[in-house]
Motif scaffolding. Structure first.
Motif, PDB file in Angstrom:
ATOM      1  N   VAL A 147      78.483-110.965   4.872  1.00  0.00           N
ATOM      2  CA  VAL A 147      79.707-110.184   5.011  1.00  0.00           C
ATOM      3  C   VAL A 147      80.490-110.625   6.240  1.00  0.00           C
ATOM      4  N   VAL A 148      79.787-110.861   7.338  1.00  0.00           N
ATOM      5  CA  VAL A 148      80.428-111.222   8.609  1.00  0.00           C
ATOM      6  C   VAL A 148      79.745-112.471   9.175  1.00  0.00           C
ATOM      7  N   PRO A 149      80.407-113.624   9.142  1.00  0.00           N
ATOM      8  CA  PRO A 149      79.821-114.839   9.723  1.00  0.00           C
ATOM      9  C   PRO A 149      79.605-114.689  11.231  1.00  0.00           C
ATOM     10  N   ASN A 150      78.649-115.425  11.751  1.00  0.00           N
ATOM     11  CA  ASN A 150      78.382-115.351  13.187  1.00  0.00           C
ATOM     12  C   ASN A 150      79.600-115.730  14.026  1.00  0.00           C
ATOM     13  N   SER A 151      80.448-116.577  13.461  1.00  0.00           N
ATOM     14  CA  SER A 151      81.640-116.996  14.196  1.00  0.00           C
ATOM     15  C   SER A 151      82.548-115.816  14.524  1.00  0.00           C
ATOM     16  N   VAL A 152      82.508-114.781  13.704  1.00  0.00           N
ATOM     17  CA  VAL A 152      83.344-113.596  13.944  1.00  0.00           C
ATOM     18  C   VAL A 152      82.915-112.897  15.222  1.00  0.00           C
ATOM     19  N   ALA A 153      81.615-112.808  15.449  1.00  0.00           N
ATOM     20  CA  ALA A 153      81.117-112.143  16.661  1.00  0.00           C
ATOM     21  C   ALA A 153      81.640-112.847  17.907  1.00  0.00           C
ATOM     22  N   TYR A 154      81.604-114.175  17.905  1.00  0.00           N
ATOM     23  CA  TYR A 154      82.077-114.910  19.078  1.00  0.00           C
ATOM     24  C   TYR A 154      83.600-114.909  19.182  1.00  0.00           C
ATOM     25  N   TYR A 155      84.271-114.836  18.042  1.00  0.00           N
ATOM     26  CA  TYR A 155      85.731-114.673  18.050  1.00  0.00           C
ATOM     27  C   TYR A 155      86.091-113.357  18.726  1.00  0.00           C
ATOM     28  N   MET A 156      85.388-112.293  18.352  1.00  0.00           N
ATOM     29  CA  MET A 156      85.658-110.992  18.951  1.00  0.00           C
ATOM     30  C   MET A 156      85.376-111.014  20.449  1.00  0.00           C
ATOM     31  N   GLN A 157      84.263-111.638  20.839  1.00  0.00           N
ATOM     32  CA  GLN A 157      83.928-111.712  22.264  1.00  0.00           C
ATOM     33  C   GLN A 157      85.034-112.421  23.039  1.00  0.00           C
ATOM     34  N   GLU A 158      85.581-113.473  22.458  1.00  0.00           N
ATOM     35  CA  GLU A 158      86.637-114.232  23.131  1.00  0.00           C
ATOM     36  C   GLU A 158      87.921-113.424  23.263  1.00  0.00           C
ATOM     37  N   LYS A 159      88.242-112.637  22.237  1.00  0.00           N
ATOM     38  CA  LYS A 159      89.527-111.936  22.207  1.00  0.00           C
ATOM     39  C   LYS A 159      89.507-110.615  22.967  1.00  0.00           C
ATOM     40  N   ILE A 160      88.375-109.940  23.003  1.00  0.00           N
ATOM     41  CA  ILE A 160      88.294-108.653  23.695  1.00  0.00           C
ATOM     42  C   ILE A 160      88.503-108.871  25.193  1.00  0.00           C
ATOM     43  N   LYS A 161      89.427-108.105  25.772  1.00  0.00           N
ATOM     44  CA  LYS A 161      89.778-108.313  27.176  1.00  0.00           C
ATOM     45  C   LYS A 161      88.754-107.706  28.133  1.00  0.00           C
ATOM     46  N   GLY A 162      88.137-106.608  27.711  1.00  0.00           N
ATOM     47  CA  GLY A 162      87.103-106.017  28.546  1.00  0.00           C
ATOM     48  C   GLY A 162      85.826-106.843  28.501  1.00  0.00           C
ATOM     49  N   LYS A 163      84.834-106.443  29.293  1.00  0.00           N
ATOM     50  CA  LYS A 163      83.554-107.144  29.310  1.00  0.00           C
ATOM     51  C   LYS A 163      82.882-107.037  27.948  1.00  0.00           C
ATOM     52  N   SER A 164      82.420-108.162  27.407  1.00  0.00           N
ATOM     53  CA  SER A 164      81.751-108.127  26.104  1.00  0.00           C
ATOM     54  C   SER A 164      80.635-109.158  26.061  1.00  0.00           C
ATOM     55  N   THR A 165      79.584-108.832  25.340  1.00  0.00           N
ATOM     56  CA  THR A 165      78.455-109.738  25.136  1.00  0.00           C
ATOM     57  C   THR A 165      78.095-109.745  23.660  1.00  0.00           C
ATOM     58  N   VAL A 166      77.436-110.798  23.227  1.00  0.00           N
ATOM     59  CA  VAL A 166      76.959-110.909  21.845  1.00  0.00           C
ATOM     60  C   VAL A 166      75.442-110.901  21.846  1.00  0.00           C
ATOM     61  N   GLU A 167      74.864-110.054  20.995  1.00  0.00           N
ATOM     62  CA  GLU A 167      73.410-109.986  20.826  1.00  0.00           C
ATOM     63  C   GLU A 167      73.077-110.353  19.386  1.00  0.00           C
ATOM     64  N   ILE A 168      72.276-111.393  19.206  1.00  0.00           N
ATOM     65  CA  ILE A 168      71.875-111.841  17.876  1.00  0.00           C
ATOM     66  C   ILE A 168      70.491-111.288  17.555  1.00  0.00           C
ATOM     67  N   ILE A 169      70.390-110.584  16.445  1.00  0.00           N
ATOM     68  CA  ILE A 169      69.110-110.038  15.982  1.00  0.00           C
ATOM     69  C   ILE A 169      68.546-110.951  14.900  1.00  0.00           C
ATOM     70  N   GLU A 170      67.276-111.277  15.030  1.00  0.00           N
ATOM     71  CA  GLU A 170      66.635-112.224  14.110  1.00  0.00           C
ATOM     72  C   GLU A 170      66.288-111.535  12.794  1.00  0.00           C
ATOM     73  N   THR A 171      67.282-111.422  11.927  1.00  0.00           N
ATOM     74  CA  THR A 171      67.075-110.880  10.593  1.00  0.00           C
ATOM     75  C   THR A 171      68.253-111.285   9.731  1.00  0.00           C
ATOM     76  N   ASP A 172      68.093-111.179   8.417  1.00  0.00           N
ATOM     77  CA  ASP A 172      69.188-111.457   7.494  1.00  0.00           C
ATOM     78  C   ASP A 172      69.890-110.156   7.128  1.00  0.00           C
ATOM     79  N   GLY A 173      71.122-110.279   6.667  1.00  0.00           N
ATOM     80  CA  GLY A 173      71.811-109.135   6.096  1.00  0.00           C
ATOM     81  C   GLY A 173      72.740-108.416   7.054  1.00  0.00           C
ATOM     82  N   HIS A 174      73.432-107.439   6.502  1.00  0.00           N
ATOM     83  CA  HIS A 174      74.492-106.718   7.196  1.00  0.00           C
ATOM     84  C   HIS A 174      74.010-105.392   7.782  1.00  0.00           C
ATOM     85  N   PHE A 175      72.705-105.101   7.635  1.00  0.00           N
ATOM     86  CA  PHE A 175      72.195-103.780   7.998  1.00  0.00           C
ATOM     87  C   PHE A 175      70.960-103.859   8.891  1.00  0.00           C
TER      88      PHE A 175
END
Length: 251
Positions: free
Chosen positions: A196-224
């Motif tokens: 549903v949401v490619p990993n690239s979207v998470a990093y796109y959001m991190q880049e665009k959000i002006k406040g402090k933001s981090t990305v956490e990758i969870i080792e599992t498949d799926g959207h839930f």
């Protein structure tokens, strides 16, 4: 557990559990059946803005300040919009599988083509219950059949006349311009493989959000991940909150 039965809290079937000085607001994504479907207005809720206003009104009704907001999928972006309108209400945002846009274009990888989104909506309209079963199998980690079945049944409890317009609102949304206005600290939670949401979207959001933001990758498949990798997700949430027994509110 205390179930609030009056006002917007009752309409949204908000539940308050636990105790403490800090509140955590848990908001579900598409397919959740927490709210009263009879209150749904397809015109009013044709954009995320009305959902964000409801969230703000609910927080005000509960007299909460500077809460940790945990939003899954569509609720993640709704939380972003609400935080722009009322930054005083949010201490941090945890965005699980959130996306500002699901359709590819303009150098942006959203995950779907226009034709694929049209097929999803068409299948929902032609046989909603078959679509729900197939969609659940695609978006929930197949290695966890009970969670696939749980989400399938949750989808099938939705009334198609409400589910289809909500799906249109979600899949055709484009809230990319919202991100640069978000100043509340954000933790963007993504699984290793989410159709549903490619990993690239998470990093796109991190880049665009002006406040402090981090990305956490969870080792599992799926959207839930809250269904299929809840212990890993709890580790992320514990780090965010420095857990000290805060109050839980689910919507």
């Amino acid at each position: 557990m205390v179930v609030l039965e009056k006002g917007l809290s009752g309409a949204l079937n908000a539940k308050v559990t636990g105790s403490g000085n800090e509140a955590i607001i848990l908001a579900h994504g598409f397919g959740g059946d927490q709210s009263d479907p009879n209150l749904y207005d397809p015109v009013k809720y044709s954009s995320y803005d009305a959902f964000a206003n409801d969230l703000i009104s609910l927080i005000e009704e509960l007299n909460l300040e500077s809460s940790v907001f945990v939003g899954h999928s569509m609720s993640g972006i709704i939380g972003c919009i609400a935080s722009i309108k009322r930054p005083d209400l949010f201490k941090s945002l945890v965005l699980i599988g959130a996306s500002p846009r699901y359709i590819n274009g303009d150098g942006y990888e959203g995950g779907f083509s226009d034709a694929e989104i049209e097929d999803i909506i068409s299948n929902m309209e032609s046989n909603f219950y078959n679509w729900a079963q197939a969609f659940a199998s695609a978006v929930v980690d197949a290695k966890d059949p009970p969670s696939v079945d749980m989400f399938s049944k949750c989808l099938q409890r939705m009334r198609p006349e409400f589910a289809v317009p909500v799906a249109r609102t979600v899949f055709y949304s484009d809230e990319r311009d919202v991100l640069e206005k978000v100043m509340t600290p954000c933790v963007i939670v993504q699984t290793t493989r989410d159709i549903v949401v490619p990993n690239s979207v998470a990093y796109y959001m991190q880049e665009k959000i002006k406040g402090k933001s981090t990305v956490e990758i969870i080792e599992t498949d799926g959207h839930f991940p809250h269904l299929t990798a809840h212990l890993q997700l709890l580790d992320v949430l514990t780090a965010v909150m420095n857990f000290n027994g805060p109050k839980n509110i689910s919507t």
